[in-house]
Scaffold this motif. Structure first.
Motif, mmCIF file in Angstrom:
data_model
loop_
_atom_site.group_PDB
_atom_site.id
_atom_site.type_symbol
_atom_site.label_atom_id
_atom_site.label_comp_id
_atom_site.label_asym_id
_atom_site.label_seq_id
_atom_site.Cartn_x
_atom_site.Cartn_y
_atom_site.Cartn_z
ATOM 1 N N ALA A 87 31.942 -56.510 114.566
ATOM 2 C CA ALA A 87 30.532 -56.819 114.327
ATOM 3 C C ALA A 87 29.840 -57.264 115.615
ATOM 4 O O ALA A 87 28.719 -56.833 115.919
ATOM 5 C CB ALA A 87 30.405 -57.901 113.255
ATOM 6 N N TRP A 91 26.873 -55.325 117.619
ATOM 7 C CA TRP A 91 25.602 -55.971 117.934
ATOM 8 C C TRP A 91 25.274 -55.802 119.419
ATOM 9 O O TRP A 91 24.137 -55.494 119.798
ATOM 10 C CB TRP A 91 25.651 -57.461 117.560
ATOM 11 C CG TRP A 91 24.394 -58.185 117.913
ATOM 12 C CD1 TRP A 91 23.270 -58.319 117.144
ATOM 13 C CD2 TRP A 91 24.116 -58.827 119.176
ATOM 14 N NE1 TRP A 91 22.308 -59.006 117.842
ATOM 15 C CE2 TRP A 91 22.792 -59.334 119.081
ATOM 16 C CE3 TRP A 91 24.841 -59.018 120.356
ATOM 17 C CZ2 TRP A 91 22.194 -60.021 120.140
ATOM 18 C CZ3 TRP A 91 24.234 -59.696 121.408
ATOM 19 C CH2 TRP A 91 22.924 -60.202 121.294
ATOM 20 N N GLN A 122 37.510 -52.060 118.854
ATOM 21 C CA GLN A 122 36.384 -51.228 118.408
ATOM 22 C C GLN A 122 36.723 -49.748 118.560
ATOM 23 O O GLN A 122 36.488 -48.942 117.671
ATOM 24 C CB GLN A 122 35.143 -51.485 119.285
ATOM 25 C CG GLN A 122 34.452 -52.802 119.112
ATOM 26 C CD GLN A 122 33.390 -52.951 120.195
ATOM 27 O OE1 GLN A 122 33.678 -53.399 121.308
ATOM 28 N NE2 GLN A 122 32.151 -52.580 119.891
#
Ligand code: C2E
Ligand code: CA
Ligand code: CA
Ligand code: CA
Length: 279
Positions: A87, A91, A122
């Protein structure tokens, strides 16, 4: 708190206990940080041999309500362990791309490249490519001005999967820089097969190159490797004129370091690069 008998206490060394508690607190604070808007991007200029700014690296800062600024060196490893980096990194990428889209609309800034760090956590997500493309679409940032900084650890395992993802993104124009280069164990023959644009010389070598012959030799070989693979090379962490001069003499033409600028909030970037002053 309950006090256990002395002989059962060996596992509960007070020092370890305190450290575990501090970590648990940091972790629960970290969980709140994104919804509370405590993250910010700083930008560190990247400079050409002529002293022109050619781009920036976006670097996360966490403005903790009680502790002030917490450095990414402290919270990124934790966020990778508990996967909050998905997350937080999303962002960061989206915020950086939004800024990049502003620059793209400005003739004086549209040449600037935005470098964004991508955690292996990621990158290993099955839909990583789709996530990046969705962010590019949503922000209308130009893919060609986006540079993703990845580390060699990506190619330790599942390297063909990593390569396939890089190829798909590079077909859309996204470029890649290999961060902290020289500290990992890249197979040189494999490097050639990756769609890389740049090698980024790790700051540990730059810091030591004037005092330590081994570091100097490593930097020289990275520069020559970059040349033979036809890649760009950038030195990170240059703090002195002497380091810059040495690097220039040895063929490195891009720099990022405190000598030019520390990472700064957008408003404090040189050349008043802020694109968000009107809203
Ligand atoms: P990195 O990607 O290697 O970033 C370069 C670090 O070197 C930055 O530290 C930068 O402030 C510092 N640096 C640059 N020039 C100099 C210099 O001349 N001297 C010294 N002493 N340091 C210099 P920072 O901002 O604390 O970031 C640390 C690490 O945290 C980064 O290392 C990167 O691995 C990670 N990180 C930061 N932002 C993000 C992000 O958005 N996503 C991910 N996944 N990781 C991030
Ligand atoms: Ca980096
Ligand atoms: Ca680095
Ligand atoms: Ca690093």
């Amino acid at each position: 708190a309950k006090v256990a008998g002395r002989d059962t206490l060996s596992f509960f060394d007070p020092e370890i206990q305190a450290r575990l508690q501090a970590r648990a607190r940091l972790e629960s604070d970290l969980r709140q940080a994104l919804p509370r808007g405590e993250f910010q991007l700083y930008y560190q200029p990247q400079i050409t041999a002529d002293g022109e700014m050619c781009g920036v690296e976006a670097l996360l800062r966490w403005q903790h309500p009680g502790r002030g600024v917490v450095s990414p060196g402290e919270f990124i490893p934790l966020a990778e362990e508990n996967r909050m980096i998905l997350a937080i990194g999303g962002w960061a990428l989206e915020s950086a791309c939004r800024q990049l889209a502003f620059w793209a609309a400005d003739p004086e800034r549209q040449h600037l490249v935005m470098a964004v760090n991508v955690s292996p956590v990621q990158f290993r997500e099955d839909d990583f490519v789709e996530q990046v493309l969705a962010i590019l679409d949503a922000t209308r940032a130009p893919a060609r001005r986006l540079k993703l900084e990845v580390t060699e650890s990506l190619f330790m395992e599942e390297r063909d999967d990593a390569r396939a993802k890089m190829l798909r993104l590079s077909e859309r124009g996204v470029r890649f820089s290999l961060d902290d280069f020289g500290t990992g164990y890249s197979s040189l023959s494999y490097l050639k097969r990756l769609p890389l644009a740049q090698l980024k010389i790790d700051q540990s070598f730059v810091r030591d190159l004037l005092e330590d012959q081994t570091s100097a030799a490593i930097v020289i070989s990275i520069i020559s490797l970059a040349r033979s693979l036809e890649l760009d090379v950038i030195a990170e962490g240059g703090e002195t004129e002497a380091q810059r001069d040495w690097l220039t003499t040895h063929g490195c033409t891009r720099f990022q370091g405190y000598l030019f600028s520390r990472p700064q909030p957008l408003e404090r970037l040189p050349l008043s690069l802020s694109a968000t002053t009107s809203d």
